[in-house]
Design a protein around this motif. Sequence first.
Motif, PDB file in Angstrom:
ATOM      1  N   TYR A 128      10.204  -7.914   0.536  1.00 47.17           N
ATOM      2  CA  TYR A 128      10.641  -7.072  -0.575  1.00 47.17           C
ATOM      3  C   TYR A 128      11.341  -5.871   0.034  1.00 47.17           C
ATOM      4  N   ASN A 129      12.325  -5.332  -0.667  1.00 47.32           N
ATOM      5  CA  ASN A 129      12.936  -4.106  -0.168  1.00 47.32           C
ATOM      6  C   ASN A 129      12.094  -2.912  -0.626  1.00 47.32           C
ATOM      7  N   LYS A 130      12.499  -1.735  -0.194  1.00 43.88           N
ATOM      8  CA  LYS A 130      11.729  -0.521  -0.467  1.00 43.88           C
ATOM      9  C   LYS A 130      11.585  -0.269  -1.977  1.00 43.88           C
ATOM     10  N   GLN A 131      12.667  -0.434  -2.722  1.00 41.71           N
ATOM     11  CA  GLN A 131      12.617  -0.199  -4.169  1.00 41.71           C
ATOM     12  C   GLN A 131      11.683  -1.193  -4.852  1.00 41.71           C
ATOM     13  N   GLN A 132      11.719  -2.440  -4.432  1.00 40.20           N
ATOM     14  CA  GLN A 132      10.848  -3.451  -5.027  1.00 40.20           C
ATOM     15  C   GLN A 132       9.385  -3.139  -4.744  1.00 40.20           C
ATOM     16  N   LEU A 133       9.088  -2.693  -3.535  1.00 40.14           N
ATOM     17  CA  LEU A 133       7.719  -2.302  -3.197  1.00 40.14           C
ATOM     18  C   LEU A 133       7.252  -1.167  -4.093  1.00 40.14           C
ATOM     19  N   LEU A 134       8.092  -0.162  -4.271  1.00 38.97           N
ATOM     20  CA  LEU A 134       7.711   0.979  -5.105  1.00 38.97           C
ATOM     21  C   LEU A 134       7.468   0.561  -6.550  1.00 38.97           C
ATOM     22  N   LEU A 135       8.250  -0.388  -7.061  1.00 36.55           N
ATOM     23  CA  LEU A 135       8.040  -0.894  -8.417  1.00 36.55           C
ATOM     24  C   LEU A 135       6.695  -1.611  -8.539  1.00 36.55           C
ATOM     25  N   ILE A 136       6.363  -2.408  -7.540  1.00 37.23           N
ATOM     26  CA  ILE A 136       5.091  -3.136  -7.556  1.00 37.23           C
ATOM     27  C   ILE A 136       3.923  -2.149  -7.494  1.00 37.23           C
ATOM     28  N   LEU A 137       4.029  -1.165  -6.621  1.00 33.29           N
ATOM     29  CA  LEU A 137       2.959  -0.168  -6.514  1.00 33.29           C
ATOM     30  C   LEU A 137       2.811   0.612  -7.805  1.00 33.29           C
ATOM     31  N   GLU A 138       3.926   0.954  -8.439  1.00 31.23           N
ATOM     32  CA  GLU A 138       3.875   1.654  -9.718  1.00 31.23           C
ATOM     33  C   GLU A 138       3.175   0.796 -10.771  1.00 31.23           C
ATOM     34  N   HIS A 139       3.456  -0.498 -10.768  1.00 35.21           N
ATOM     35  CA  HIS A 139       2.820  -1.413 -11.717  1.00 35.21           C
ATOM     36  C   HIS A 139       1.298  -1.424 -11.537  1.00 35.21           C
ATOM     37  N   PHE A 140       0.848  -1.371 -10.297  1.00 37.25           N
ATOM     38  CA  PHE A 140      -0.587  -1.374  -9.997  1.00 37.25           C
ATOM     39  C   PHE A 140      -1.191   0.023 -10.019  1.00 37.25           C
ATOM     40  N   SER A 141      -0.385   1.030 -10.345  1.00 37.18           N
ATOM     41  CA  SER A 141      -0.821   2.441 -10.378  1.00 37.18           C
ATOM     42  C   SER A 141      -1.379   2.891  -9.035  1.00 37.18           C
ATOM     43  N   ILE A 142      -0.652   2.546  -7.990  1.00 37.23           N
ATOM     44  CA  ILE A 142      -1.036   2.923  -6.631  1.00 37.23           C
ATOM     45  C   ILE A 142       0.083   3.779  -6.053  1.00 37.23           C
ATOM     46  N   SER A 143      -0.271   4.922  -5.515  1.00 35.42           N
ATOM     47  CA  SER A 143       0.741   5.763  -4.873  1.00 35.42           C
ATOM     48  C   SER A 143       1.036   5.204  -3.484  1.00 35.42           C
ATOM     49  N   LEU A 144       2.159   5.632  -2.943  1.00 33.95           N
ATOM     50  CA  LEU A 144       2.535   5.177  -1.612  1.00 33.95           C
ATOM     51  C   LEU A 144       1.514   5.607  -0.574  1.00 33.95           C
ATOM     52  N   GLU A 145       0.976   6.803  -0.733  1.00 34.01           N
ATOM     53  CA  GLU A 145      -0.036   7.304   0.212  1.00 34.01           C
ATOM     54  C   GLU A 145      -1.301   6.438   0.148  1.00 34.01           C
ATOM     55  N   GLU A 146      -1.711   6.083  -1.073  1.00 32.08           N
ATOM     56  CA  GLU A 146      -2.892   5.217  -1.222  1.00 32.08           C
ATOM     57  C   GLU A 146      -2.637   3.855  -0.596  1.00 32.08           C
ATOM     58  N   PHE A 147      -1.426   3.341  -0.786  1.00 27.73           N
ATOM     59  CA  PHE A 147      -1.080   2.034  -0.221  1.00 27.73           C
ATOM     60  C   PHE A 147      -1.157   2.058   1.296  1.00 27.73           C
ATOM     61  N   GLU A 148      -0.662   3.131   1.901  1.00 25.71           N
ATOM     62  CA  GLU A 148      -0.698   3.241   3.367  1.00 25.71           C
ATOM     63  C   GLU A 148      -2.132   3.314   3.890  1.00 25.71           C
ATOM     64  N   GLN A 149      -3.062   3.858   3.080  1.00 24.93           N
ATOM     65  CA  GLN A 149      -4.449   3.970   3.508  1.00 24.93           C
ATOM     66  C   GLN A 149      -5.237   2.682   3.318  1.00 24.93           C
ATOM     67  N   LEU A 150      -4.727   1.779   2.509  1.00 22.00           N
ATOM     68  CA  LEU A 150      -5.454   0.514   2.276  1.00 22.00           C
ATOM     69  C   LEU A 150      -5.514  -0.316   3.524  1.00 22.00           C
TER      70      LEU A 150
END
Length: 77
Positions: free
Chosen positions: A55-77
Amino acid sequence: MIIRRTILKQDIVKKLYPNSISIRSAMQQLRCEIEICPPLKEQIAKAGNTRCHYYNKQQLLLILEHFSISLEEFEQL
Protein backbone atom coordinates in the motif's frame (compact mmCIF):
# COMPACT_ATOMS: atom_id res chain seq x y z
CA MET A 1 7.97 10.59 12.03
CA ILE A 2 9.01 9.34 8.61
CA ILE A 3 6.63 7.11 6.70
CA ARG A 4 8.00 4.98 3.89
CA ARG A 5 6.55 5.54 0.43
CA THR A 6 5.22 1.99 0.28
CA ILE A 7 4.31 -0.32 3.12
CA LEU A 8 4.24 -4.09 2.87
CA LYS A 9 0.68 -5.31 3.41
CA GLN A 10 1.94 -8.15 5.60
CA ASP A 11 3.56 -5.65 7.97
CA ILE A 12 0.25 -3.81 8.30
CA VAL A 13 -1.84 -6.88 9.05
CA LYS A 14 0.67 -8.17 11.61
CA LYS A 15 0.01 -5.02 13.61
CA LEU A 16 -3.74 -4.68 12.96
CA TYR A 17 -4.55 -8.33 13.65
CA PRO A 18 -1.95 -9.56 16.17
CA ASN A 19 -4.17 -12.43 17.39
CA SER A 20 -4.66 -13.86 13.93
CA ILE A 21 -3.56 -17.45 13.36
CA SER A 22 -1.46 -16.63 10.31
CA ILE A 23 -0.55 -13.82 7.94
CA ARG A 24 -2.89 -15.34 5.35
CA SER A 25 -5.89 -15.18 7.68
CA ALA A 26 -4.97 -11.64 8.76
CA MET A 27 -4.80 -10.58 5.11
CA GLN A 28 -8.21 -12.14 4.54
CA GLN A 29 -9.63 -10.20 7.50
CA LEU A 30 -8.31 -6.93 6.07
CA ARG A 31 -9.68 -7.73 2.61
CA CYS A 32 -13.10 -8.50 4.12
CA GLU A 33 -13.04 -5.27 6.13
CA ILE A 34 -12.29 -3.28 2.97
CA GLU A 35 -14.96 -5.14 0.96
CA ILE A 36 -17.74 -4.49 3.48
CA CYS A 37 -16.94 -0.78 3.56
CA PRO A 38 -17.45 0.56 0.01
CA PRO A 39 -16.38 4.14 0.88
CA LEU A 40 -13.05 2.85 2.20
CA LYS A 41 -12.56 0.67 -0.87
CA GLU A 42 -13.25 3.64 -3.14
CA GLN A 43 -10.91 5.94 -1.21
CA ILE A 44 -8.11 3.36 -1.36
CA ALA A 45 -8.60 2.99 -5.11
CA LYS A 46 -8.50 6.77 -5.60
CA ALA A 47 -5.35 7.09 -3.47
CA GLY A 48 -3.30 5.23 -6.06
CA ASN A 49 -2.69 1.89 -7.66
CA THR A 50 -3.03 -1.00 -5.27
CA ARG A 51 0.11 -2.97 -5.92
CA CYS A 52 0.07 -6.67 -5.24
CA HIS A 53 1.93 -6.68 -1.92
CA TYR A 54 2.13 -2.99 -0.99
CA TYR A 55 0.00 0.00 0.00
CA ASN A 56 1.24 3.52 -0.53
CA LYS A 57 1.43 6.07 2.28
CA GLN A 58 -1.99 7.59 1.55
CA GLN A 59 -3.66 4.18 1.47
CA LEU A 60 -2.09 3.26 4.81
CA LEU A 61 -3.36 6.48 6.37
CA LEU A 62 -6.88 5.78 5.06
CA ILE A 63 -6.85 2.28 6.55
CA LEU A 64 -5.59 3.57 9.90
CA GLU A 65 -8.25 6.27 9.90
CA HIS A 66 -10.90 3.61 9.25
CA PHE A 67 -9.68 1.64 12.29
CA SER A 68 -9.39 4.87 14.35
CA ILE A 69 -5.68 4.34 14.89
CA SER A 70 -3.22 7.21 14.80
CA LEU A 71 0.10 6.83 13.05
CA GLU A 72 1.91 7.01 16.38
CA GLU A 73 -0.25 4.21 17.80
CA PHE A 74 0.39 2.13 14.69
CA GLU A 75 4.16 2.53 15.06
CA GLN A 76 3.92 1.35 18.69
CA LEU A 77 1.96 -1.80 17.82
